[in-house]
Each structure stands twice: as C-alpha cells, then as structure tokens.
Design a protein around this motif. Sequence first.
Motif, short mmCIF file in Angstrom:
data_model
loop_
_atom_site.label_atom_id
_atom_site.label_comp_id
_atom_site.label_asym_id
_atom_site.label_seq_id
_atom_site.Cartn_x
_atom_site.Cartn_y
_atom_site.Cartn_z
N LEU A 59 -89.40 0.68 -70.17
CA LEU A 59 -89.91 1.38 -71.49
C LEU A 59 -91.34 1.42 -71.88
O LEU A 59 -91.99 2.56 -72.18
N ALA A 60 -91.76 0.06 -71.71
CA ALA A 60 -93.27 -0.20 -72.14
C ALA A 60 -94.02 0.44 -71.24
O ALA A 60 -95.26 1.04 -71.30
N ASN A 61 -93.56 0.28 -69.75
CA ASN A 61 -94.57 0.96 -68.87
C ASN A 61 -94.64 2.48 -68.99
O ASN A 61 -95.68 3.15 -68.70
N ARG A 62 -93.57 3.06 -69.21
CA ARG A 62 -93.34 4.52 -69.44
C ARG A 62 -94.51 4.75 -70.70
O ARG A 62 -94.99 5.85 -70.51
N ASP A 63 -94.28 4.00 -71.82
CA ASP A 63 -94.98 4.54 -72.86
C ASP A 63 -96.60 4.34 -72.45
O ASP A 63 -97.36 5.06 -73.31
N LEU A 64 -96.89 3.43 -71.70
CA LEU A 64 -98.28 3.19 -71.55
C LEU A 64 -98.81 3.84 -70.45
O LEU A 64 -100.00 3.69 -69.77
N GLY A 65 -97.90 4.92 -69.76
CA GLY A 65 -98.37 5.72 -68.89
C GLY A 65 -98.66 5.21 -67.32
O GLY A 65 -99.37 5.59 -66.42
N VAL A 66 -97.92 4.11 -67.02
CA VAL A 66 -98.10 3.29 -65.86
C VAL A 66 -96.89 3.55 -64.80
O VAL A 66 -96.75 3.13 -63.56
N LEU A 67 -95.62 3.99 -65.31
CA LEU A 67 -94.43 4.29 -64.74
C LEU A 67 -94.07 5.71 -64.89
O LEU A 67 -93.82 5.97 -66.29
N PRO A 68 -93.83 6.77 -63.93
CA PRO A 68 -93.37 7.90 -64.35
C PRO A 68 -92.03 7.95 -65.08
O PRO A 68 -91.17 7.10 -64.98
N THR A 69 -91.95 8.93 -65.87
CA THR A 69 -90.75 9.08 -66.90
C THR A 69 -89.41 8.84 -66.25
O THR A 69 -88.30 8.32 -66.56
N HIS A 131 -89.09 1.19 -55.96
CA HIS A 131 -89.57 -0.12 -55.31
C HIS A 131 -89.12 -1.11 -56.11
O HIS A 131 -89.55 -0.99 -57.55
N PRO A 132 -88.57 -2.13 -55.86
CA PRO A 132 -88.15 -3.45 -56.45
C PRO A 132 -89.39 -4.04 -57.02
O PRO A 132 -89.68 -4.63 -58.46
N ASN A 133 -90.48 -4.24 -56.63
CA ASN A 133 -91.77 -4.77 -56.86
C ASN A 133 -92.63 -3.66 -57.67
O ASN A 133 -93.08 -3.87 -58.66
N ASP A 134 -93.18 -2.73 -57.14
CA ASP A 134 -94.01 -1.90 -57.50
C ASP A 134 -93.61 -0.87 -58.74
O ASP A 134 -94.26 -0.49 -59.75
N ASP A 135 -92.13 -0.81 -58.85
CA ASP A 135 -91.59 0.02 -60.05
C ASP A 135 -90.87 -0.93 -60.97
O ASP A 135 -90.89 -1.16 -62.19
N VAL A 136 -89.78 -1.49 -60.46
CA VAL A 136 -88.97 -2.41 -61.36
C VAL A 136 -89.63 -3.47 -62.08
O VAL A 136 -89.48 -3.81 -63.16
N ASN A 137 -90.40 -4.21 -61.04
CA ASN A 137 -91.29 -5.38 -61.32
C ASN A 137 -92.50 -5.07 -62.16
O ASN A 137 -93.56 -5.82 -62.18
N ARG A 138 -92.81 -3.75 -62.24
CA ARG A 138 -94.44 -3.59 -62.42
C ARG A 138 -94.68 -4.06 -63.90
O ARG A 138 -93.78 -4.19 -64.81
N SER A 139 -95.79 -4.72 -63.93
CA SER A 139 -96.35 -5.18 -65.09
C SER A 139 -95.97 -6.38 -65.48
O SER A 139 -95.87 -6.87 -66.46
N GLN A 140 -95.24 -6.97 -64.48
CA GLN A 140 -94.54 -8.29 -64.61
C GLN A 140 -94.43 -9.52 -63.55
O GLN A 140 -95.23 -9.03 -62.38
N SER A 141 -94.22 -10.59 -64.11
CA SER A 141 -94.36 -11.63 -62.90
C SER A 141 -93.09 -12.48 -63.29
O SER A 141 -92.65 -12.24 -64.51
N THR A 142 -92.40 -13.26 -62.25
CA THR A 142 -91.46 -14.04 -62.58
C THR A 142 -91.67 -15.10 -63.84
O THR A 142 -90.98 -15.66 -64.41
N ASN A 143 -93.01 -15.29 -63.76
CA ASN A 143 -93.68 -16.28 -64.97
C ASN A 143 -93.25 -15.81 -66.23
O ASN A 143 -93.31 -16.76 -67.16
N ASP A 144 -93.23 -14.53 -66.56
CA ASP A 144 -92.89 -14.46 -67.76
C ASP A 144 -91.50 -13.64 -67.82
O ASP A 144 -90.93 -13.81 -68.92
N VAL A 145 -91.14 -13.05 -66.52
CA VAL A 145 -89.49 -12.19 -66.97
C VAL A 145 -88.47 -13.47 -66.99
O VAL A 145 -87.72 -13.40 -67.85
#
Length: 465
Positions: A59-69, A131-145
């Motif tokens: 939802l945050a990625n959508r709001d910030l325009g980096v993940l298609p709705t 994609h698991p990384n490019d979409d589901v994990n976008r703007s994230q790392s294991t280090n914060d998730v």
Amino acid sequence: MTKQRMDVDSLGEVQIAEGAAWGSQTQRALENFPISGVSISHYPELINGLAAVKKACALANRDLGVLPTEKAAIITEVCDDILAGQHHDQFVVDVMQGGAGTSTNMNTNEVIANLGLLKLGAEFGSYGLLHPNDDVNRSQSTNDVYPTAIRLAVLARITPLVEAMQALTAAFDGKSAEFQHIMKVGRTQLQDAVPMSLGAEFRGFATTIREDIDRLRDLSSLLTEVNLGGTAIGTGINAPLNFGNAAVAHLCTITDKPLKLASDLIEASSDLGAFVMFSSALKRVAIKLSKICNDLRLMSSGPRAGIGEIQLPPVQAGSSIMPGKVNPVIPEVVNQVCYQAIGNDLTVTMAAEAGQFQLNAMEPVIIHKVLETMGSLTNAMTVLRSRCVEGIIADEARCRALLENSLVNVTALAPVIGYEAATKLAKYAQAHGLSLQAAARPALPESLAEAALTELQPAAPEAAQ
C-alpha cells in the motif's frame, strides 16, 4: 511420485513439488535447514505479522507511485487471505535458520507472488507478471521486514498470555477466600515459623502473578518501535522518500497496534534489547510460577506421611506398580515448562549479544524461543488453573493438628515474657514432646507461665494476615 515443476534462481535450477506455492529460495532453505523440525507456520502470529508487513508495504509503494495499483491490489488480496488463516501450510522453512531471517522473508515473498499469480490466472513461477523481489519485496529488505514481523508476533501473543495470568490469579483469589478461616503453620527454610491462614498463603500466590501482568504490558510497549523502511541495515537504500512513515501508518491500521518508526534506523536494525527485557520478564513469571508449584507439591505431600495440608485433584493414576498412588503431575509439568522458559531466556540473551556491526543474524532463534516460552506459559497456566488450583481441597483437620502440635506460637510470647524465656519454653517443649501450653508451668516461673498461657489462646485467622 509427486509431480515436480522447475524453478530457476541465480544459483541454478531447483525442483519443487508441483502444488507448492513457494519458490526456489524457499526450497533451498528447506534443504539447507532441516534443524528443529518446527516450521515457521507453527507460529501463526509470525505468519500474520509477515502478511501484515507485506500488505502495508504494498500500500505504501502504491501511494508513493513505485508499484502499479493492480499489483498492489493483488498483493493486498493475498495478504488478506493469509491474515484470514489461509495458506499457512505454505510457510514451510524451519524456524531455525541462518541468514538473519532471509529464508522466512523469501518464503513469504514467493508464496504471495505465486498465490497472486493464481489470482491472475497464471501459473506458479510466472514471475514476469508478479515478482517475489521486484514487486512483493519492493522497498524492503529482510533487515526491516523480519524484525518488524517478529515484533508483531510477540505483540499478538500478549493477550492470551495475560488472560491466562488473570484467570490463574482469579482462581488463587477464590481459594484464598475459601481457605481464609483455616489456620496453619507458616514455614521458613522448611522449618516451622509462625501461624498464618491458608487463605493468606493462596492470596500471596495470586498477588505475585498479578503484579507481573502490568510489567509484561509495559515491556511489550518497547516492541512497538519498528525499523520498517530502513531496508538494508537501516540506510533506507532502494526505498522512496518517506516510505517508512507511509508503511508504518498502514501497518498501524492493519494491526490496530500503536506502532512507531524508530528515530534511528541504523541503531534499530541491530539492537534487540527490547527482546532481552521482555524475555527476562517472562523468566520472572516462570520463576514465580515454578516456586508456587513447588509449594503446592510440598503442601500436598503424603498424603499421610507428608505435610498433607491440601489435596490436589487426582487427575491420573500415579504409578504402574504402586496401587492407589496419585502424583502431583500438573504442578510437575508446569515446573518443567518453567525450566524451559528459564533456559530460553539464556538463549535469547546470548543471541542478542551475538550481533555484529549493523545486524544481528541470530534473530530467528530469539523469536523461536520467545514465542515458545509465551505459548508454553500460557498453556501451563491454563492447565494449572483448570486441572489443579480450582479443584484443590484443604484438609482443615490436618492443618489444625500440625499447628497444635507445633511450637510456632512461641514467637508471639517474646514481647510478653521476653526472648530468653520464650526460647527456654520452646526448647523444653521440644525436648519433652510437649505442647507450649503443657510445657509452660514446668519450664517457667509461675508468673511467666501464667502470662504465657494467657497469650497462648487460639488466634483468629485475621490476626495472621
């Protein structure tokens, strides 16, 4: 033989069971970490925490325009299914794993991506669409998730733990009122000390457990600070500006928890002090609970050749060879749970200390042991209440006989006849096998004997509070 499908990652091809929603990185983790036999799905609160984080980030990625709705909607829909209890069997990696939780994060990313592909009418592994990384994990790392999800898991287990503590204290309070009129021998260092009421003893059990409920709640508030948005080691690399605030705001709504973004994401990505303090509080509860169970076992010992002041409910036969023997099995199992909790706290302590530089790779064993302790203590207190405490019966005659045959009332004589005279009386009574009343005249001068006999009238329960 189970049909297989082929998945590919940077290390090469991997065969996966055709119906499995996970991907290559999860499969490799399954093969690399056959350690505890406990999968992460053993802790549904952890799976829900992961799903909540992924939904908030989408939802945050959508709001910030980096993940298609459209992609954000699919990810959100799958996360909602998981939060509703679906697909937990697809979270298969061992809770004990190297990599600071990367395998858990990728298990989550791959399952969400593949279940999303099904909703899109595509086959598992068609990652060009989602994609698991490019979409589901976008703007994230294991280090914060992962650190965020494990905090959510602990916060979710607080309520049932507190409810079990409250129910147990209520049971002890009930027995306190029931036994308030029964006088007995109070003991220190396993020796007779002074008179007290059995009700006061049970009230003490209730108080010692009750006082830690607020402590656990207070310490759990430390876990509401999260590092989501810090990505790798707290730098925020690969995340858009203000992603952390946006993701945490969504996460608060999803979880209904008062979460807040850490002020220093570098520090928050490596510090596990909140878990150390919370685990220590769990250990404190375990120590108190074990001491109570020790007392219940001693008070019920016998039934004829021991103390025998109370009778525990006979829940099962106690021996395969000794007919009629009944053991205090419920306090015994609770003792063992408490020993495990104490050991788990040491594991948490060592794991928290083992962090190096900007990350602690030992987080998996920390969350495993904290959740294990919380679950076991919750179950143990529930069993102790329902199968032991609520059915305890006091042997009033035995309490009275032990009290009358003891010398504990001599303490009350010290202010009346003096410490030395009281000591002389106690020693005389013990040496000659007499009660204090019977020993008063032969042991003391007439005036002191009369004073002692006057004082040695039966005490009301209220006098021993």
